[in-house]
Design an enzyme around this catalytic site. Structure first.
Site, PDB file in Angstrom:
ATOM      1  N   LYS A  37       0.829  -1.247  -0.060  1.00 20.59           N
ATOM      2  CA  LYS A  37       0.118  -0.016   0.005  1.00 20.59           C
ATOM      3  C   LYS A  37       0.963   1.173  -0.025  1.00 20.59           C
ATOM      4  CE  LYS A  37      -3.948   1.703   2.805  1.00 20.59           C
ATOM      5  NZ  LYS A  37      -5.003   1.538   3.879  1.00 20.59           N
ATOM      6  N   SER A  85      -9.697   0.841   2.868  1.00 20.76           N
ATOM      7  CA  SER A  85      -8.830   1.644   2.229  1.00 20.76           C
ATOM      8  C   SER A  85      -7.571   0.813   1.496  1.00 20.76           C
ATOM      9  CB  SER A  85      -8.109   2.756   3.029  1.00 20.76           C
ATOM     10  OG  SER A  85      -7.500   2.243   3.882  1.00 20.76           O
ATOM     11  N   SER A 112      -9.642  -1.358   7.056  1.00 19.53           N
ATOM     12  CA  SER A 112      -8.974  -1.498   5.734  1.00 19.53           C
ATOM     13  C   SER A 112      -8.351  -2.478   5.508  1.00 19.53           C
ATOM     14  CB  SER A 112      -8.318  -0.047   5.819  1.00 19.53           C
ATOM     15  OG  SER A 112      -9.110   1.238   5.795  1.00 19.53           O
TER      16      SER A 112
END
Lengths: 65, 470
Positions: free
Chosen positions: B81, B156, B180
Site C-alpha cells: 500500500k 482503504s 481497511s
C-alpha cells in the site's frame, strides 16, 4: 450527549480555525449525528477516576489470560 | 499447487527461491507479467518499477548463488500500500497533496521486510489518505475487484486486496483503522490480518488516527500472514507504542490443530440484517469449524453499536487534527468525499472525544469478560458481498449514502477495542463474489487466530481459488 446542531458545528469549526459554510455544517451534523446518538448512553456516565491509559492496562490484563 | 511463481503462496515461494528451484528473477518476472495482464482492468498498482525490480531480483540471485541469503524472504517480490515510507521513493498516500512527496525515511514494518530480503515491485493503490472503505479514489480512479471488475475491492487497502487476489504479488501490507485490511480481504477473497494496537510499529506509516491505526498484511493464507507478522512485530525505538516482550512463534501456531479451540458465535448485532448469501456462508463455516474439531458456543457481546460510535468519534477527531493544516491551506486538493469525512471531526467537542478515549479500557475489559470462555469470536466482515462501483459511489445517489455505513458496520468495534482480527475467505456467492469472515481474538493473541485460520484453510480451498483473467 446531544448531537451538535449545524449552528454549534459552525461555531466549533470557527474556533478550530477551519471555518465551514452553513451548508457544510448542516451536512456534517447529519453525517456525524449517528455517532453521537450511538455513544449517548455512555456519555456523561463514566466514573471520575477513569482515564485513557486504562486501555493499556486492559490490553495487558487481557493478554495475560 | 501451481508452479507458476506468481500463483504460489508466499511461504512456498520463499522456500522455492531459497532452495534455488525458482530464481528471484523468474518470480519477479512472473509477477510483472501478470501485472501487465491485469493492471489496465484493475488499477491495482500506483507505480510499477519493472527495471528496478528485475535488477534487484538479479542481485538477489547473485547473492544467493554465493551463499548469501538476506533472510526468510530473500528474493521474494512484493508490493505494498502506497503509504509506507520508503526512503527516496514517492509515497502518494493515494492523494493529490502528496503526489510528489519523496520519503526521507523508511517505515519500520517495510524495513523489516526489506531486511528479510524482499524485492520491491512498485507500490499499490489505496483510498486517499486511507480514509474510505470502498476503493474509490477521486485522483487515481477506483480499484476494481478481480472477481468482477464492476464491483468494489473495499478499502482503504484497495490495491493490496486486488493485487493479492489477482496474484500480482504474493502478499502486501495494508493498514486497518476502521476495517481497511479486513474489508478488501473479504471483498477480494484473500486473507487479511488486523493486528493488535501495539503489535507492529507504525513508525513511517502514514497516520490517520494514532489511537486506532494498525499495520497488517494481506496474503493468500493464514500461514503467509504468520510469516509476515513474525518478521514485522515487536518493539521499535521509533514507535514507543509498539509493545516490547517475547513474541510467539506464529509459524508454529499455524501447524497446530483445530482441536481444543472454542469459537464464539455472537447472539446479536453481527448476525442481524445479513445478506442471505453472507448468512449462508457464516452457517457453512461454523459447520466446517465444528467438523474440524472446534467447539462452538454462543456469546453475548456488549453493545457493539456503542463501540462503533466511539470508534467513529475518535477517528473523526484524530484524522481532522492530522489534516488541519491542509484543510486550511489546500482544501481544494482533497477529493470531495474525503474532505467531507475530515470535516466531520470539526464537529466533535474535545470533551466528547476524551470521553470516547476514557471509555476504551472499560469497554475492552467488558469485551474480555464477555469472551473469556472462547478463543475467538466469528463474525462477518460486512453484512454484504462487494457492491458495484456505481452503487457505492457516494454522492452518486441517495442509495449510495446508505451503503457505506452498512459496509463498515462490523469492522469498527474491533478497531475501538484494539484487538486483532483475521479475515479469511469462507465461500462465494452464486454470482462468484468472495465472502470473508473475521475471527476476532484477544489482545496480542494473533497466534490463536492464525492457528484457527490455518486449520480452516487446510480443510477448505476458498483461499486458493484464483480469479480468471478475461
Amino acid at each position: 450527549m446531544t448531537t451538535p446542531t449545524p449552528k454549534e458545528i459552525k461555531a466549533i469549526a470557527d474556533v478550530a480555525g477551519v471555518p465551514v459554510s452553513n451548508e457544510v455544517a448542516t451536512r456534517i451534523a447529519g453525517s456525524i449525528g449517528p455517532a453521537f446518538e450511538g455513544f449517548a448512553a455512555i456519555a456523561g456516565t463514566l466514573p471520575f477516576d477513569l482515564e485513557p491509559s486504562t486501555f493499556m492496562l486492559a490490553q495487558t490484563a487481557g493478554a495475560r489470560k | 499447487m501451481s508452479t507458476e511463481p506468481a500463483l504460489m503462496p508466499l511461504v512456498a515461494l520463499a522456500k522455492a527461491i531459497a532452495d534455488k528451484k525458482i530464481s528471484s528473477r523468474e518470480a519477479t518476472k512472473s509477477c510483472l507479467d501478470r501485472t501487465a495482464q491485469w493492471q489496465s482492468r484493475l488499477n491495482a498498482f500506483m507505480t510499477i518499477e519493472t527495471d528496478e525490480a528485475l535488477k534487484a531480483a538479479g542481485q538477489a540471485d547473485a547473492a544467493l548463488a554465493k551463499g548469501n541469503s538476506r533472510g526468510a524472504l530473500h528474493g521474494v517480490p512484493l508490493a505494498h500500500k502506497d503509504m509506507y515510507y520508503d526512503a527516496g521513493k514517492v509515497v502518494t498516500c493515494g492523494s493529490k497533496i502528496r503526489r510528489d512527496f519523496v520519503a526521507t525515511t523508511t517505515s519500520t514494518a517495510l524495513q523489516r521486510l526489506k531486511d528479510a530480503g524482499t524485492v520491491r515491485l512498485g507500490s499499490l493503490q489505496m483510498a486517499e489518505f486511507a480514509y474510505g472503505p470502498t476503493g474509490h479514489n477521486a485522483h487515481f480512479g477506483a480499484v476494481h475487484n478481480p472477481w468482477n471488475i464492476d464491483h468494489i475491492t473495499g478499502g482503504s487497502s484497495s490495491g493490496s486486496g486486488a493485487a493479492v487476489a489477482a496474484r500480482l504479488t504474493s502478499a502486501a501490507l495494508g493498514s486497518d483503522t476502521g476495517g481497511s485490511v479486513r474489508m478488501p480481504a473479504h471483498f477480494c477473497g484473500v486473507t487479511g490480518l488486523k493486528t493488535t494496537v501495539g503489535r507492529v510499529s507504525r513508525a513511517g506509516a502514514m497516520p490517520l488516527s494514532q489511537s486506532l491505526d494498525t499495520v497488517g498484511p494481506l496474503a493468500q493464507s493464514a500461514e503467509d500472514c504468520a510469516l509476515l507478522l513474525g518478521l514485522m512485530a515487536g518493539a521499535d525505538p521509533e514507535d514507543p507504542t509498539a509493545i516490547a516482550g517475547a513474541l510467539p512463534d506464529y509459524m508454529a501456531a499455524t501447524k497446530r490443530p483445530m482441536q481444543g479451540i472454542t469459537i464464539g458465535v455472537p447472539t446479536a448485532f453481527y448476525v442481524d440484517d445479513l445478506d442471505g448469501e453472507v448468512a449462508r456462508v457464516l452457517d457453512e463455516t461454523i459447520a466446517t469449524l465444528k467438523r474440524e474439531g472446534a467447539a462452538i458456543v454462543k456469546v453475548e457481546l456488549p453493545d457493539q453499536r456503542q463501540l462503533s460510535s466511539a470508534s467513529q468519534l475518535v477517528l473523526a477527531v484524530e484524522a481532522a487534527a492530522f489534516h488541519k493544516r491542509w484543510m486550511i491551506e489546500r482544501p481544494q486538493d482533497y477529493g470531495p468525499q474525503v474532505l467531507m469525512r475530515l470535516q466531520n471531526g470539526l464537529a466533535v467537542p474535545a470533551v466528547s472525544y476524551l470521553e470516547a478515549m476514557r471509555w476504551r479500557g472499560a469497554a475492552l475489559s467488558a469485551h474480555a469478560a464477555a469472551t473469556a470462555g472462547v478463543d475467538a469470536v466469528i463474525a462477518p466482515v460486512s453484512p454484504i458481498p462487494a457492491p458495484t462501483i456505481v452503487e457505492s459511489d457516494v454522492g452518486n445517489s441517495l442509495e449510495a449514502d446508505a451503503v457505506l455505513p452498512r459496509i463498515t458496520r462490523f469492522t469498527r468495534p474491533v478497531n475501538y477495542l484494539g484487538v486483532p482480527a483475521l479475515s479469511i475467505p469462507c465461500g462465494f456467492t452464486r454470482s462468484g463474489l468472495p465472502v470473508g469472515l473475521q475471527l476476532i481474538g484477544r489482545s496480542f493473541d494473533e497466534a490463536t487466530l492464525l492457528r484457527i485460520g490455518a486449520a480452516f484453510q487446510r480443510a477448505t480451498d476458498f483461499h486458493a481459488r484464483v480469479p480468471k483473467a478475461a
